[in-house]
Design an enzyme around this catalytic site. Sequence first.
Site, PDB file in Angstrom:
ATOM      1  N   LYS A  90       0.806  -1.214   0.000  1.00 53.29           N
ATOM      2  CA  LYS A  90       0.000   0.000   0.000  1.00 53.29           C
ATOM      3  C   LYS A  90       0.847   1.275   0.000  1.00 53.29           C
ATOM      4  O   LYS A  90       0.499   2.262   0.635  1.00 53.29           O
ATOM      5  CB  LYS A  90      -0.970   0.015   1.203  1.00 53.29           C
ATOM      6  N   ASP A 132      -6.177  -6.646  10.218  1.00 55.13           N
ATOM      7  CA  ASP A 132      -7.462  -5.915  10.293  1.00 55.13           C
ATOM      8  C   ASP A 132      -8.660  -6.767   9.886  1.00 55.13           C
ATOM      9  O   ASP A 132      -9.760  -6.589  10.414  1.00 55.13           O
ATOM     10  CB  ASP A 132      -7.429  -4.601   9.492  1.00 55.13           C
TER      11      ASP A 132
END
Length: 530
Positions: free
Chosen positions: A233, A268
């Site tokens: 990312k 997550d």
Amino acid sequence: MLSNMVLTINTFSCCSTSPLSQIYFASFFFTHQLVQTMSMTATPPAVRSYLTPGRPTSKFMTRARMAVRSNLLSFAPILINLQRDCATPLPVLRHVADAMAADMRAGLAVDGRSDLKMILSYVDDLPTGNEKGLFYALDLGGTNFRVLRVQLGGKEERVVATEFDQVSIPQELMFGTSEALFDFIASGLAKFAQKEGGKFHLPHGRTREIGFTFSFPVKQTSIDSGILIKWTKGFAVSGTAGKDVVSCLNEAMQRLGTDMRVSALVNDTVGTLAGARYWDDDVMVAVILGTGTNACYVERVDSIPKLQEQKSVSGRTIVNTEWGGFSNGLPLSEFDRQMDADSINPGEQIFEKTISGMYLGEIVRRVLVKMAEVADLFGEHASAKLSTPFILGTPHISAMQQDSSKNLEAVGSILYDVVGVDSNVNARKIVWEVCDTIAKRGGRLAGAGIVGILEKMEEDSKGVIYGKRTVVAMDGGLYEHYPHYRKYLQDAVTELLGSQLSKNIVIEHSKDGSGIGAALLAATNSKYEH
Ligand code: ADP
Ligand code: MG
């Protein structure tokens, strides 16, 4: 007269969506769906006179028309090729779902043999509702990091109170050293802990326990330790890969003299699953669609050949697929390939680059650059802003798609404000089409990925998914804020499963579930007795 004519001609040739070009455009693509979205406006008299048969045609005009045509010839195929390359008809979706299931199996068999890492989470016990006490969560996800505290009151009182704070990560820290990043995080956490009060009570003599959500690929070595495999990312922090990220954070907290400890390191997706399961026992899968993307699910330990010691009492464990690394048979365009080649991790995270929030806006921008360069989509003036990588974000393309006004004014102002271009209504319609093409592919592929996971679970244990209510907990800014994307995702699931089976598959937004989920996992893995 001549100068007048030159002026008029220039206006035509620089703007590919002038009325003259519309006529050409409409006839050229008569059979294409684009025609449905391009409204034909009446040809103004000034233009009609050019088209009147018998009117003397100067060399100049012929050249001008050729210029317009060549613009259109090069411009419209860009969109058509894009739509063809990004198409996700049912056979493509089916292939993606099947390949996802096959890659999951390969990743469960042995490490390193699949695009999907299928990481063991060490989370064998999901929250039950009995958890009590004060717990913290820290979420390092990408754009921001969040801190949260929750006071849990057991089955009766459940979540007594929560408080959170959010800090955006300075760009330079994403490219800096590991120490600098973790010092920044630890100091944010310490500041937040100092403000504790009111309904939050820590029993005397206890250290504050943290559920640390770390949404990057980690090789988990226990519930409270894990080695960073690589940053994704857009992060390129030096010195973290190969290290235990919990130690990195603990060391930073020690440097600051903060009395807190990590009890659970959770991805997550795992946090989202735990948070959603706290409220609903039918949650079996969690998917994140935010800056990046990932999915996890509840797996049977006897379906994990690479798991040597089967210590799980429940017989189940959560597996983090790291599905962002999936790549088999994805419909990709030249723009995806260029973006990948220019990225900091070429050849990696192809599914993520095709479906997640970090990239959708950038793919659209790249298409628009080509349309502007080859076909003067926004007139003849180039915009330096449009050439800036990642300047057009997924929030922008989502906002443009939500513009349902006749003249697409919001599209126009976003194009003007964000990438510095003027646009007429037809250019805006093209831009809207490009956004739709990229969002549709993303949403539908994400849906196919979900079906792949459900398919794999069902094949291993008949009846575990199909024919009973199964919840897929969704979270992430992309899923939350992009209604078209959400609809495309749901469409793909329904198409793949059929209307009967898909009725039992509930795809549900679990907002910020991962924060509470991480705190809940800190509670289930607390060093203190409940
Ligand atoms: P992270 O993934 O960094 O943990 P989030 O889950 O909040 O954070 O997701 C943020 C991402 O969601 C942004 O990078 C962006 O791609 C996407 N996003 C945010 N707002 C919108 C929006 N309005 N429309 C579409 N996508 C959005
Ligand atoms: Mg996140």
